[in-house]
Design an enzyme around this catalytic site. Structure first.
Site, PDB file in Angstrom:
ATOM      1  N   LYS A 193      24.806   9.891  68.713  1.00  0.00           N
ATOM      2  CA  LYS A 193      24.430   9.913  67.318  1.00  0.00           C
ATOM      3  C   LYS A 193      22.752   9.626  67.298  1.00  0.00           C
ATOM      4  O   LYS A 193      22.205   8.526  67.720  1.00  0.00           O
ATOM      5  CB  LYS A 193      25.106   8.858  66.532  1.00  0.00           C
ATOM      6  CG  LYS A 193      25.024   8.888  65.178  1.00  0.00           C
ATOM      7  CD  LYS A 193      25.560   7.940  64.377  1.00  0.00           C
ATOM      8  CE  LYS A 193      24.617   6.667  64.069  1.00  0.00           C
ATOM      9  NZ  LYS A 193      23.288   7.236  63.426  1.00  0.00           N
ATOM     10  N   GLU A 224      17.701  -1.211  74.517  1.00  0.00           N
ATOM     11  CA  GLU A 224      16.305  -1.131  74.259  1.00  0.00           C
ATOM     12  C   GLU A 224      15.952  -1.264  72.756  1.00  0.00           C
ATOM     13  O   GLU A 224      16.215  -0.711  71.891  1.00  0.00           O
ATOM     14  CB  GLU A 224      15.746   0.470  74.484  1.00  0.00           C
ATOM     15  CG  GLU A 224      15.976   0.858  76.015  1.00  0.00           C
ATOM     16  CD  GLU A 224      15.212   0.093  76.949  1.00  0.00           C
ATOM     17  OE1 GLU A 224      14.226  -0.415  76.753  1.00  0.00           O
ATOM     18  OE2 GLU A 224      15.540  -0.118  78.335  1.00  0.00           O
ATOM     19  N   CYS A 267       7.621   1.377  69.246  1.00  0.00           N
ATOM     20  CA  CYS A 267       8.198  -0.052  69.852  1.00  0.00           C
ATOM     21  C   CYS A 267       6.966  -0.459  70.902  1.00  0.00           C
ATOM     22  O   CYS A 267       6.985  -1.727  71.133  1.00  0.00           O
ATOM     23  CB  CYS A 267       9.410   0.344  70.547  1.00  0.00           C
ATOM     24  SG  CYS A 267       9.220   1.382  71.815  1.00  0.00           S
ATOM     25  N   GLU A 324       8.726  -8.446  64.141  1.00  0.00           N
ATOM     26  CA  GLU A 324       8.286  -7.239  64.358  1.00  0.00           C
ATOM     27  C   GLU A 324       8.325  -6.631  62.835  1.00  0.00           C
ATOM     28  O   GLU A 324       9.154  -6.687  62.086  1.00  0.00           O
ATOM     29  CB  GLU A 324       9.435  -6.510  64.972  1.00  0.00           C
ATOM     30  CG  GLU A 324       8.931  -4.956  65.424  1.00  0.00           C
ATOM     31  CD  GLU A 324       9.925  -4.301  66.013  1.00  0.00           C
ATOM     32  OE1 GLU A 324      11.365  -4.183  65.509  1.00  0.00           O
ATOM     33  OE2 GLU A 324       9.882  -3.575  66.903  1.00  0.00           O
TER      34      GLU A 324
HETATM   35  P1  NAD Z   1      18.169   0.564  63.774  1.00  0.00           P
HETATM   36  O1  NAD Z   1      18.832  -0.422  64.719  1.00  0.00           O
HETATM   37  O2  NAD Z   1      18.439   0.416  62.508  1.00  0.00           O
HETATM   38  O3  NAD Z   1      19.061   1.819  64.235  1.00  0.00           O
HETATM   39  C1  NAD Z   1      19.009   2.633  65.395  1.00  0.00           C
HETATM   40  C2  NAD Z   1      20.355   3.277  65.617  1.00  0.00           C
HETATM   41  O4  NAD Z   1      21.335   2.779  65.501  1.00  0.00           O
HETATM   42  C3  NAD Z   1      20.478   4.345  64.688  1.00  0.00           C
HETATM   43  O5  NAD Z   1      20.887   5.641  64.928  1.00  0.00           O
HETATM   44  C4  NAD Z   1      21.631   3.680  63.591  1.00  0.00           C
HETATM   45  O6  NAD Z   1      22.307   4.492  62.698  1.00  0.00           O
HETATM   46  C5  NAD Z   1      22.356   2.965  64.533  1.00  0.00           C
HETATM   47  N1  NAD Z   1      23.326   2.007  64.083  1.00  0.00           N
HETATM   48  C6  NAD Z   1      22.929   1.132  63.296  1.00  0.00           C
HETATM   49  N2  NAD Z   1      23.936   0.144  63.042  1.00  0.00           N
HETATM   50  C7  NAD Z   1      24.649   0.251  64.052  1.00  0.00           C
HETATM   51  C8  NAD Z   1      26.046  -0.179  64.402  1.00  0.00           C
HETATM   52  N3  NAD Z   1      26.569  -1.324  63.783  1.00  0.00           N
HETATM   53  N4  NAD Z   1      26.431   0.356  65.309  1.00  0.00           N
HETATM   54  C9  NAD Z   1      26.152   1.484  66.145  1.00  0.00           C
HETATM   55  N5  NAD Z   1      25.017   2.006  65.505  1.00  0.00           N
HETATM   56  C10 NAD Z   1      24.233   1.674  64.660  1.00  0.00           C
HETATM   57  O7  NAD Z   1      16.795   0.805  64.363  1.00  0.00           O
HETATM   58  P2  NAD Z   1      15.773   1.944  63.781  1.00  0.00           P
HETATM   59  O8  NAD Z   1      15.148   1.122  62.425  1.00  0.00           O
HETATM   60  O9  NAD Z   1      16.300   3.139  63.645  1.00  0.00           O
HETATM   61  O10 NAD Z   1      14.566   1.706  64.827  1.00  0.00           O
HETATM   62  C11 NAD Z   1      13.590   1.023  64.775  1.00  0.00           C
HETATM   63  C12 NAD Z   1      13.592  -0.236  65.986  1.00  0.00           C
HETATM   64  O11 NAD Z   1      13.936   0.531  67.217  1.00  0.00           O
HETATM   65  C13 NAD Z   1      12.701  -1.157  66.026  1.00  0.00           C
HETATM   66  O12 NAD Z   1      13.239  -2.538  65.996  1.00  0.00           O
HETATM   67  C14 NAD Z   1      11.963  -0.657  67.317  1.00  0.00           C
HETATM   68  O13 NAD Z   1      11.240  -1.689  67.915  1.00  0.00           O
HETATM   69  C15 NAD Z   1      13.091  -0.356  68.051  1.00  0.00           C
HETATM   70  N6  NAD Z   1      12.756   0.651  69.188  1.00  0.00           N
HETATM   71  C16 NAD Z   1      12.797   0.287  70.596  1.00  0.00           C
HETATM   72  C17 NAD Z   1      12.653   0.894  71.523  1.00  0.00           C
HETATM   73  C18 NAD Z   1      12.610   0.602  73.123  1.00  0.00           C
HETATM   74  O14 NAD Z   1      12.457   1.479  73.803  1.00  0.00           O
HETATM   75  N7  NAD Z   1      12.629  -0.955  73.350  1.00  0.00           N
HETATM   76  C19 NAD Z   1      12.026   2.377  71.349  1.00  0.00           C
HETATM   77  C20 NAD Z   1      11.959   2.635  69.846  1.00  0.00           C
HETATM   78  C21 NAD Z   1      12.676   1.816  69.058  1.00  0.00           C
END
Ligand code: NAD
Length: 480
Positions: A173, A248, A282, A384
């Site tokens: 997804k 991650e 990130c 963050e």
């Molecule tokens: P998010 O956690 O809101 O969403 C990430 C994904 O998870 C989306 O596809 C979302 O639909 C899904 N999701 C949300 N709730 C869920 C649930 N309960 N069950 C399953 N899936 C669910 O994050 P975002 O706002 O899309 O991304 C930004 C974040 O990602 C920042 O905190 C950033 O630091 C982090 N990030 C980390 C890395 C890394 O490699 N460590 C890389 C890129 C982004």
């Protein structure tokens, strides 16, 4: 208006509920396509297709699997322009960035893992001349892969490619905020002749479609990239079901600049590590620690360079800072700038929303913002923000600076600038982060472990780490 569709069992399908969500172009603030609002029924269908495809795919010769993945990589390169354009429209990032970073790295992910599996070897041990132990690594089953919006196709493929290369089938997804390039990838997989059900892409909301993936009993392993609070919730659900998880998560990365750095390189790269992709990587450095001796000069030069970055239409070639990904995220970043002021921060440049004239006048733009004068313990320096906002602090004592650099709950990445190798090594070893860049930033080698310590995650991606995650080890001991 274009309707994005789920990719299940090799076919592009409407969601079973027939309901859709709006997909907004953040540079214009206008809805430009529709996303399936999938639910547990769609996930069920996808898992069924992935389960059916697993016996054949997991026993397909590595060389054949490799050929499929290389063909996907080739088609990504062939459709590079269309994919970069779609990424920029969906995410708000400058087209140039999507074209130079996101899309080439997506095909590189497929190419890397397609060839890595051809060189994978397993361990064997002769045990005191009485036994031979050998370890097999076999695919696990249906892998759940969930990715965020900041580097949409790049991070989506960073999971899917190793999962498929290792012989698993996948239910994936993408973020509901940036679903378009995942949709285009579905069509590429069809064109590449990937067998039906090997990769399934379900679109929709995290707490609905995403949660259904996490909870599904037939998905034994989850690879997730996203925010730390989402990661915690996923870990608790997956923990109850004893699933294998790789997380991650967020970061609050320090960038450390010593007076003996190569000044021009440190300055120009720090500008990139602060504001690339609107600060929504990130790995961006959001807390700068600058040695006292060069603090004033570095600060003034950085402010001048930040002010010169063109904020504007992502389609224009000279735009360096595009739109923030969504209205909600734009409001969150602006609220953090207000918080920084309340906490006593001085805004040296930026600090405001930008009105871009013309077709982007309703878009979500924020000036690159540099703030000084904040204690390391305040919320602005601990939480963050994930936007074009950095704080700067001077230091004289390296140990005190390291205490501050290591003080957040995160531990993803750090950058160190010095020409002194002993200092670089000593500081790198003391940083509590999974990744340290010395005199560079975002210089990637896909063989290296990628991931964070503390609240930045569990596990590592990249190279053998990823292939180990997506396989089950079995040791066989034969008495001689
Ligand atoms: P998010 O956690 O809101 O969403 C990430 C994904 O998870 C989306 O596809 C979302 O639909 C899904 N999701 C949300 N709730 C869920 C649930 N309960 N069950 C399953 N899936 C669910 O994050 P975002 O706002 O899309 O991304 C930004 C974040 O990602 C920042 O905190 C950033 O630091 C982090 N990030 C980390 C890395 C890394 O490699 N460590 C890389 C890129 C982004």
């Amino acid at each position: 208006m274009e309707k994005i569709q789920n990719y299940i069992g090799g076919q592009l399908l409407e969601p079973i509920s027939k309901t859709y969500l709006d997909n907004v172009n953040p540079a214009t603030g206008k809805v430009y396509s529709l996303i399936p609002d999938s639910d547990a029924q769609d996930v069920e269908l996808a898992v069924k297709a992935a389960k059916e495809a697993f016996p054949a795919w997991s026993t397909t010769a590595a060389e054949k699997r490799s050929q499929y993945l290389l063909e996907i990589a080739r088609l990504i390169d062939e459709q590079h322009e269309a994919l970069a354009l779609a990424e920029s429209i969906d995410n708000g990032k400058p087209l140039k960035l999507a074209s130079h970073v996101d899309i080439p790295r997506a095909s590189a992910n497929f190419r890397f893992f397609a060839t890595a599996i051809l060189h994978q070897s397993s361990e064997s041990h002769l045990t005191d001349q009485v036994a031979i132990n050998y370890t097999t690594r076999t695919p696990i089953g249906v892998a759940g892969c969930i990715s965020p919006w900041n580097l949409p196709l790049y991070l989506f493929t960073w999971k899917i490619a190793p999962a498929l290369a290792a012989g698993n089938t996948v239910v994936a997804k993408p973020s509901e905020v940036t679903p378009m390039t995942a949709h285009l990838l579905s069509k590429i997989c069809q064109k590449a002749g990937l067998p039906a059900g090997v990769l399934n892409i379900v679109h929709g909301l995290g707490p609905k479609a995403g949660q259904a993936i996490i909870e599904h009993p037939e998905i034994p392993l989850i690879s997730f990239t996203g925010g730390t609070s989402t990661g915690k919730s996923i870990a608790s659900t997956a923990g109850q079901l004893l699933k294998k998880v790789s997380l991650e998560l967020g970061g609050k990365n320090p960038a450390i600049i010593f007076a003996d750095c190569d000044y021009e390189k440190a300055l120009s790269t720090t500008l990139l590590s602060s504001f690339s992709n609107q600060g929504q990587i990130c790995l961006c450095g959001s807390r700068l620690f600058i040695e006292e001796a060069i603090y004033e000069k570095f600060k003034n030069d950085l402010v001048q360079k930040a002010q010169a970055l063109k904020v504007g239409d992502p389609m224009e070639d000279d735009t360096r800072v595009g739109a923030i990904v969504s209205k909600a995220h734009y409001e969150k970043i602006l609220s953090y700038i207000e918080l920084a002021k309340l906490e006593g921060g001085r805004v040296l440049c930026g600090g405001k929303a930008v009105k871009v004239a013309g077709r982007c006048e309703e878009g979500y733009f924020i000036e690159p913002t540099i703030i000084e004068g904040l204690p390391y313990t305040c919320r602005t320096n601990q939480e963050e923000i994930f936007g074009p906002v950095i704080t700067i602090t001077s230091f004289t004592d390296t140990q005190e600076m390291l205490k501050q650099a290591n003080s957040t709950s995160y531990g993803l990445a750090a950058t160190v600038w010095t020409q002194n190798l002993d200092k670089a090594t000593s500081v790198s070893h003391q940083l509590k982060t999974g990744i340290v860049w010395v005199n560079c930033w975002l210089l990637r080698d896909l063989r290296t472990p990628f991931g964070g310590m503390k609240n930045s995650g569990i596990g590592r991606e990249g190279g053998w780490e990823a292939l180990r995650f997506f396989t089950e080890a079995k040791n066989i001991c034969i008495k001689l």
